[in-house]
Structure formats: C-alpha cells, structure tokens
Design a protein around this motif. Structure first.
Motif, PDB file in Angstrom:
ATOM      1  N   GLY A  88      19.232  49.782   4.442  1.00 39.76           N
ATOM      2  CA  GLY A  88      19.422  51.062   3.775  1.00 39.76           C
ATOM      3  C   GLY A  88      19.879  50.839   2.352  1.00 39.76           C
ATOM      4  O   GLY A  88      20.603  49.880   2.059  1.00 39.76           O
ATOM      5  N   GLY A  89      19.454  51.716   1.449  1.00 40.86           N
ATOM      6  CA  GLY A  89      19.867  51.597   0.064  1.00 40.86           C
ATOM      7  C   GLY A  89      19.552  50.232  -0.509  1.00 40.86           C
ATOM      8  O   GLY A  89      18.452  49.712  -0.375  1.00 40.86           O
ATOM      9  N   ASN A  90      20.560  49.625  -1.115  1.00 41.35           N
ATOM     10  CA  ASN A  90      20.401  48.288  -1.710  1.00 41.35           C
ATOM     11  C   ASN A  90      21.068  47.207  -0.865  1.00 41.35           C
ATOM     12  O   ASN A  90      21.469  46.153  -1.394  1.00 41.35           O
ATOM     13  CB  ASN A  90      20.981  48.267  -3.132  1.00 41.35           C
ATOM     14  N   ASN A  91      21.205  47.412   0.431  1.00 43.69           N
ATOM     15  CA  ASN A  91      21.741  46.362   1.293  1.00 43.69           C
ATOM     16  C   ASN A  91      20.945  45.084   1.117  1.00 43.69           C
ATOM     17  O   ASN A  91      19.707  45.103   1.126  1.00 43.69           O
ATOM     18  CB  ASN A  91      21.702  46.799   2.756  1.00 43.69           C
ATOM     19  N   ARG A  92      21.633  43.970   0.998  1.00 39.63           N
ATOM     20  CA  ARG A  92      20.990  42.699   0.670  1.00 39.63           C
ATOM     21  C   ARG A  92      20.413  42.024   1.915  1.00 39.63           C
ATOM     22  O   ARG A  92      21.015  42.051   2.991  1.00 39.63           O
ATOM     23  CB  ARG A  92      21.997  41.771  -0.018  1.00 39.63           C
ATOM     24  N   HIS A  93      19.262  41.410   1.733  1.00 41.62           N
ATOM     25  CA  HIS A  93      18.590  40.698   2.813  1.00 41.62           C
ATOM     26  C   HIS A  93      19.505  39.638   3.433  1.00 41.62           C
ATOM     27  O   HIS A  93      19.585  39.507   4.659  1.00 41.62           O
ATOM     28  CB  HIS A  93      17.316  40.049   2.259  1.00 41.62           C
ATOM     29  N   PRO A 118      15.502  51.935  -3.495  1.00 45.27           N
ATOM     30  CA  PRO A 118      16.004  52.804  -4.560  1.00 45.27           C
ATOM     31  C   PRO A 118      15.483  52.386  -5.935  1.00 45.27           C
ATOM     32  O   PRO A 118      15.229  51.205  -6.196  1.00 45.27           O
ATOM     33  CB  PRO A 118      17.517  52.626  -4.472  1.00 45.27           C
ATOM     34  N   ARG A 119      15.316  53.381  -6.797  1.00 40.09           N
ATOM     35  CA  ARG A 119      15.008  53.076  -8.195  1.00 40.09           C
ATOM     36  C   ARG A 119      16.229  52.444  -8.865  1.00 40.09           C
ATOM     37  O   ARG A 119      17.353  52.611  -8.392  1.00 40.09           O
ATOM     38  CB  ARG A 119      14.613  54.378  -8.925  1.00 40.09           C
ATOM     39  N   PRO A 120      15.964  51.729  -9.986  1.00 41.38           N
ATOM     40  CA  PRO A 120      14.683  51.475 -10.672  1.00 41.38           C
ATOM     41  C   PRO A 120      13.875  50.389  -9.967  1.00 41.38           C
ATOM     42  O   PRO A 120      14.446  49.495  -9.338  1.00 41.38           O
ATOM     43  CB  PRO A 120      15.123  51.023 -12.057  1.00 41.38           C
ATOM     44  N   TRP A 121      12.558  50.476 -10.081  1.00 41.04           N
ATOM     45  CA  TRP A 121      11.674  49.521  -9.431  1.00 41.04           C
ATOM     46  C   TRP A 121      11.147  48.513 -10.447  1.00 41.04           C
ATOM     47  O   TRP A 121      10.769  48.873 -11.562  1.00 41.04           O
ATOM     48  CB  TRP A 121      10.475  50.237  -8.792  1.00 41.04           C
ATOM     49  N   ALA A 122      11.103  47.271 -10.008  1.00 44.08           N
ATOM     50  CA  ALA A 122      10.523  46.200 -10.820  1.00 44.08           C
ATOM     51  C   ALA A 122       9.258  45.708 -10.128  1.00 44.08           C
ATOM     52  O   ALA A 122       9.102  45.865  -8.913  1.00 44.08           O
ATOM     53  CB  ALA A 122      11.521  45.056 -10.977  1.00 44.08           C
ATOM     54  N   PRO A 123       8.324  45.118 -10.886  1.00 43.73           N
ATOM     55  CA  PRO A 123       7.108  44.582 -10.258  1.00 43.73           C
ATOM     56  C   PRO A 123       7.476  43.603  -9.138  1.00 43.73           C
ATOM     57  O   PRO A 123       8.349  42.752  -9.306  1.00 43.73           O
ATOM     58  CB  PRO A 123       6.398  43.872 -11.415  1.00 43.73           C
ATOM     59  N   GLY A 124       6.828  43.754  -8.006  1.00 44.05           N
ATOM     60  CA  GLY A 124       7.066  42.858  -6.878  1.00 44.05           C
ATOM     61  C   GLY A 124       8.135  43.327  -5.913  1.00 44.05           C
ATOM     62  O   GLY A 124       8.320  42.707  -4.854  1.00 44.05           O
ATOM     63  N   ASP A 125       8.853  44.408  -6.227  1.00 47.26           N
ATOM     64  CA  ASP A 125       9.947  44.852  -5.360  1.00 47.26           C
ATOM     65  C   ASP A 125       9.446  45.265  -3.970  1.00 47.26           C
ATOM     66  O   ASP A 125      10.073  44.921  -2.951  1.00 47.26           O
ATOM     67  CB  ASP A 125      10.702  46.013  -6.001  1.00 47.26           C
ATOM     68  N   GLU A 126       8.362  46.022  -3.910  1.00 45.83           N
ATOM     69  CA  GLU A 126       7.844  46.441  -2.605  1.00 45.83           C
ATOM     70  C   GLU A 126       7.356  45.245  -1.793  1.00 45.83           C
ATOM     71  O   GLU A 126       7.583  45.159  -0.584  1.00 45.83           O
ATOM     72  CB  GLU A 126       6.719  47.464  -2.778  1.00 45.83           C
ATOM     73  N   HIS A 127       6.702  44.306  -2.470  1.00 49.94           N
ATOM     74  CA  HIS A 127       6.230  43.104  -1.788  1.00 49.94           C
ATOM     75  C   HIS A 127       7.406  42.341  -1.175  1.00 49.94           C
ATOM     76  O   HIS A 127       7.371  41.935  -0.009  1.00 49.94           O
ATOM     77  CB  HIS A 127       5.464  42.226  -2.773  1.00 49.94           C
ATOM     78  N   ARG A 128       8.450  42.151  -1.973  1.00 53.73           N
ATOM     79  CA  ARG A 128       9.644  41.455  -1.477  1.00 53.73           C
ATOM     80  C   ARG A 128      10.271  42.205  -0.304  1.00 53.73           C
ATOM     81  O   ARG A 128      10.666  41.592   0.699  1.00 53.73           O
ATOM     82  CB  ARG A 128      10.657  41.315  -2.619  1.00 53.73           C
ATOM     83  N   LEU A 129      10.353  43.532  -0.422  1.00 54.45           N
ATOM     84  CA  LEU A 129      10.962  44.340   0.632  1.00 54.45           C
ATOM     85  C   LEU A 129      10.256  44.140   1.972  1.00 54.45           C
ATOM     86  O   LEU A 129      10.908  43.938   3.006  1.00 54.45           O
ATOM     87  CB  LEU A 129      10.908  45.817   0.228  1.00 54.45           C
ATOM     88  N   ALA A 141      11.680  42.255   5.339  1.00 57.55           N
ATOM     89  CA  ALA A 141      11.745  42.984   6.609  1.00 57.55           C
ATOM     90  C   ALA A 141      11.062  42.196   7.724  1.00 57.55           C
ATOM     91  O   ALA A 141      11.559  42.146   8.856  1.00 57.55           O
ATOM     92  CB  ALA A 141      11.113  44.360   6.451  1.00 57.55           C
ATOM     93  N   LEU A 142       9.932  41.584   7.430  1.00 56.57           N
ATOM     94  CA  LEU A 142       9.259  40.761   8.435  1.00 56.57           C
ATOM     95  C   LEU A 142      10.135  39.586   8.849  1.00 56.57           C
ATOM     96  O   LEU A 142      10.215  39.241  10.037  1.00 56.57           O
ATOM     97  CB  LEU A 142       7.922  40.259   7.890  1.00 56.57           C
ATOM     98  N   ASP A 143      10.798  38.969   7.880  1.00 64.15           N
ATOM     99  CA  ASP A 143      11.721  37.874   8.215  1.00 64.15           C
ATOM    100  C   ASP A 143      12.863  38.365   9.106  1.00 64.15           C
ATOM    101  O   ASP A 143      13.289  37.674  10.042  1.00 64.15           O
ATOM    102  CB  ASP A 143      12.297  37.270   6.931  1.00 64.15           C
ATOM    103  N   GLN A 144      13.369  39.560   8.820  1.00 62.20           N
ATOM    104  CA  GLN A 144      14.467  40.110   9.616  1.00 62.20           C
ATOM    105  C   GLN A 144      14.037  40.386  11.053  1.00 62.20           C
ATOM    106  O   GLN A 144      14.788  40.102  11.996  1.00 62.20           O
ATOM    107  CB  GLN A 144      14.981  41.390   8.957  1.00 62.20           C
ATOM    108  N   VAL A 145      12.828  40.927  11.229  1.00 56.43           N
ATOM    109  CA  VAL A 145      12.335  41.196  12.580  1.00 56.43           C
ATOM    110  C   VAL A 145      12.132  39.888  13.336  1.00 56.43           C
ATOM    111  O   VAL A 145      12.463  39.775  14.521  1.00 56.43           O
ATOM    112  CB  VAL A 145      11.035  42.021  12.541  1.00 56.43           C
ATOM    113  N   GLU A 146      11.601  38.884  12.663  1.00 56.11           N
ATOM    114  CA  GLU A 146      11.417  37.573  13.298  1.00 56.11           C
ATOM    115  C   GLU A 146      12.764  37.000  13.731  1.00 56.11           C
ATOM    116  O   GLU A 146      12.897  36.446  14.835  1.00 56.11           O
ATOM    117  CB  GLU A 146      10.706  36.628  12.336  1.00 56.11           C
TER     118      GLU A 146
END
Length: 426
Positions: free
Chosen positions: A325-330, A12-23, A27-32
């Motif tokens: 989903g949404g802003n659910n925390r890692h 979700p917006r607003p987006w900060a630099p690096g947000d997609e990279h972190r996401l 997600a890779l950590d969660q799948v592992e």
C-alpha cells in the motif's frame, strides 16, 4: 485460520519511467516468497482507470504469471468485475478455466459489481442495475464452466446462442465462488447465495464477530446457491507490517495502509478526479490527520499474533494482508512476510486442520440441504448445427462474389471458392 496477501498494485505519484514495471516485478517476487513461506492465498483485484489507487486492470495476466512461479499458494481473483459491460460472462469462464489449468487447479473465483463512477461510466455499466447484472452474469458463467454445450441464454444484460465454452477448469464444477462485501447486508447476500465473503471493510475483531455470526446463521437458514457448489467461508482484509520493533512496524506500514483507505475514499466517496492530472498522494499528504484505523497485522510478532488470534476466535476463516500500500518498500514487505512466517504463522497452521474438521462436520447437513436447492442443469437434447458462412451462403443461393474483395480476404477467398460448388472467386 488461513492467510492471504492482497494486491491493488498501488503506485502513488510522482511517477518515474519504469515505476510500473518495477512494481509488478516486485509483486511477483513477493508472491513467490509467500508461496515458499506457506502463505495460503494471493488475491488480485480488477480495477480500471483508478490512478495511484490501483493499476491492476488485467488480473488474469498477473495471476497467470504467479502460477508459473509458485507451487502451492491459491490464486484468487479478488475480484472479477462481472457486469457484462466489463467482461462478457463467456470470456470470464474462458479465462478462469484457463488460469485453473495452468495453475493445476489453484484458482479462487472472486466476483463483484464495482461502484466507482470512474469505472462504471468508462465501461457503460448502469449504476442502478449493477447488482442484477452481476447476479445474472455469475449464475450463467458458472453454468458455462460445467455444461457441454452451454444451451445459450436470452437475458436482460447479455445474450448468446448455444456454444460449448472451452476449456473447462480443473476444479469441478467450477473454482470456489466468492463475492466482495463492504457491509453486513452484502455479507448476508454472500451467505444466501452460498458464496465466500471477501470483506473489504476495516473492522476490529469485536465487530467481526457479528459479521461472522450473521454470515453463518444466514448460510444455515437461507442458502440457495447461485453457482453449482457452495463455498462457506469468510475472509477479512487488514493492514500488515511485522517487525521485531513495534514502532518500526508502524513506521514502515501504517502510512501505506492509511493511503490505501484515503485513495479508496477518493474514488468511491469523497473525491473529484481529473484523469491524468489529479495527484492523490499530494492530497493525502496535505489532508487532515487520517482517522484511526485498526492496526490489524501491523506490529511486532507478539502483537500481530494476539490480534490475529482474536479474529480466529470469532470464526474468521481467512485474514488477508494489505502489505503493498502507498509507498511501502519491497524490502520491508519481504522481511515482514519472513518474520511473520517464522514467528506467527506456525501456531495458526498447527491449529487449522482440527478447526477445519470441526467446521466441516458442523456445516455438513446445511451444505447438503443447500446443494439440494440447486436446480438441475437444463442440458439440451438436440443441438442445431452451425454452418460456416460459405456453407450458409451456398445453401441460401448467395453468389460468393458478394463476399469482400480479394484485397480484404487474400488466399481465404480461393479456399472458400473451392469449398463451395459452383462458386467463383472473381
């Protein structure tokens, strides 16, 4: 019953630099983690241009990364967009087979048409013909994975000459086929075509019984496979967040699950979108209260177990959790998976083998009947040679000087000149 996790890569917006990279890294950590915990499937969508709702436009890349960080979990395309405007069927066959190779045969091949204007018009896909385009592409793509060579095809939505599509997948004749389903009509379509049903409608267990019963009744009576094998399974998607304190589970997971539904409706039903300008999260925050949704896997371990047991009782083969989903925390997602694996999953694992055996015995005669309806492959008896361009030009008497100048071809021009008798590279 088996369990999967599901990714749209929502941000979700607003987006900060690096947000997609972190996401993506989270997600890779969660799948592992899910792989270590014994979760059975990781599903990844394919969407294009759907800002905030889904930043997953290259699922084959994400799933390939998952394949190298996991050992057991099945890697599912949930789904690959099959109308040729999105993906040429030969490219799908190549990507699915390659992912199957690098994952040691762990791919689930989900397929779908798409229906959002944002995506379809972006890729020139005709809304009125998408079902027929999907069906043509799936049928031919399945053949490409198991024919040597594929004899070529002249169709309405794509055509190609004879080619041997390589590589071939580990799983033969191809990975298990699924199709995205959002209503009971598409559930029955999946059953008629011998495909697993990936259901993306948020329904309660009582309603799920009717979907499951219709699916298996249709499969038994009408199945004529679209692929070269059948995959009689039905999976249902639900929200997920598990915490010892039920109220904490709701606080951590329900808003994200509701945003998932709100953003989906924005692109598919109710919304007007200005690319790179519309703020869906802001609209969600200011919208009237979101309609009540089944909590599914949101709650404490006892509540989650009870809800999932009702899905198991009505015959659902797999429950897929929307936890990102949404802003659910890692951190909440990871702790939720760990609690689920410790307190809920073992009961279902213990029952699954016996249930799967009973299902296989019940369906065996119907599967045999369906497999007998698959038409034999029309393997070509004679394959015409395909000459390289220089050889073709020489045979046709074309002067090689008609080829592009040296500044375009570089050293290749000298090689061509040497390979064609009497040709000149000047």
């Amino acid at each position: 019953m088996k369990f999967g996790i599901f990714y749209e890569h929502q941000i979700p917006r607003p987006w900060a630099p690096g947000d997609e990279h972190r996401l993506f890294k989270e997600a890779l950590d969660q799948v592992e983690l899910a792989d270590r915990l014994g979760i059975d499937y990781a599903w990844e969508v394919e969407h294009h241009f759907l800002e905030e709702y889904s930043h997953s436009s290259a699922p084959e890349v994400f799933l390939a990364a998952c394949s190298q960080r996991t050992k057991q979990i099945r890697l599912g395309h949930g789904i690959t967009l099959m109308p040729p405007g999105y993906n040429h069927p030969a490219r799908v066959a190549e990507r699915i087979a390659t992912l199957d190779l690098v994952s040691d045969g762990r791919v689930e091949w989900g397929t779908g048409e798409s229906s959002s204007r944002m995506e379809m018009e972006g890729y020139g896909v005709d809304y009125m013909e998408k079902r027929e385009a999907w069906e043509e592409a799936v049928r031919e793509c399945a053949k490409m994975m198991c024919m040597e060579p594929y004899p070529g095809f002249e169709g309405k939505y794509f055509s190609m000459p004879v080619r041997n599509v390589v590589p071939k997948p580990v799983q033969t004749p191809h990975p298990p086929l699924w199709v995205a389903c959002s209503n009971r009509d598409t559930i029955k379509l999946a059953a008629r075509l011998g495909m697993g049903a990936l259901t993306f409608a948020f329904i309660d267990p009582a309603e799920a019984k009717f979907w499951v019963d219709e699916y298996y009744e249709t499969f038994k009576k009408e199945c004529t496979p679209i692929g070269r094998a059948v995959n009689p399974n039905i999976a249902m998607v639900t929200g997920f967040m598990c915490h010892e304190d039920s109220e904490r589970a709701v606080a951590q997971g329900l808003e994200g699950f509701k945003f998932f539904g709100f953003a989906l409706a924005h692109y598919y039903i109710t919304g007007t979108h200005v690319p790179a300008r519309t703020n869906i999260w802001e609209a969600f925050q200011s919208a009237p209260p979101f309609p009540a949704v089944p909590y599914g896997g949101i709650g404490n371990p006892d509540e989650v177990r009870a809800t999932l047991a009702t899905f198991e009782e009505v015959g659902v083969d797999q429950t897929i959790f929307i936890q990102q989903g949404g802003n659910n925390r890692h951190e909440d997602i990871c702790s939720s998976l760990e609690l689920f694996a410790a307190r809920v999953l073992p009961d279902f694992k213990a029952r699954h083998e016996a249930r799967a055996r009973r299902k296989a015995e019940e369906l065996a005669p119907y599967i045999e009947r369906a497999m007998a309806r698959i038409p034999p492959l029309d393997q070509p008896t004679q394959v015409e040679p395909i000459e390289s361009y220089p050889v073709l030009m020489s045979r046709l008497g074309v002067d090689i000087t008609q080829l592009p100048k040296r500044r375009h071809m570089g050293p290749a021009l000298d090689q061509i000149a040497r390979s064609v008798p009497g040709a000149s590279a000047n």
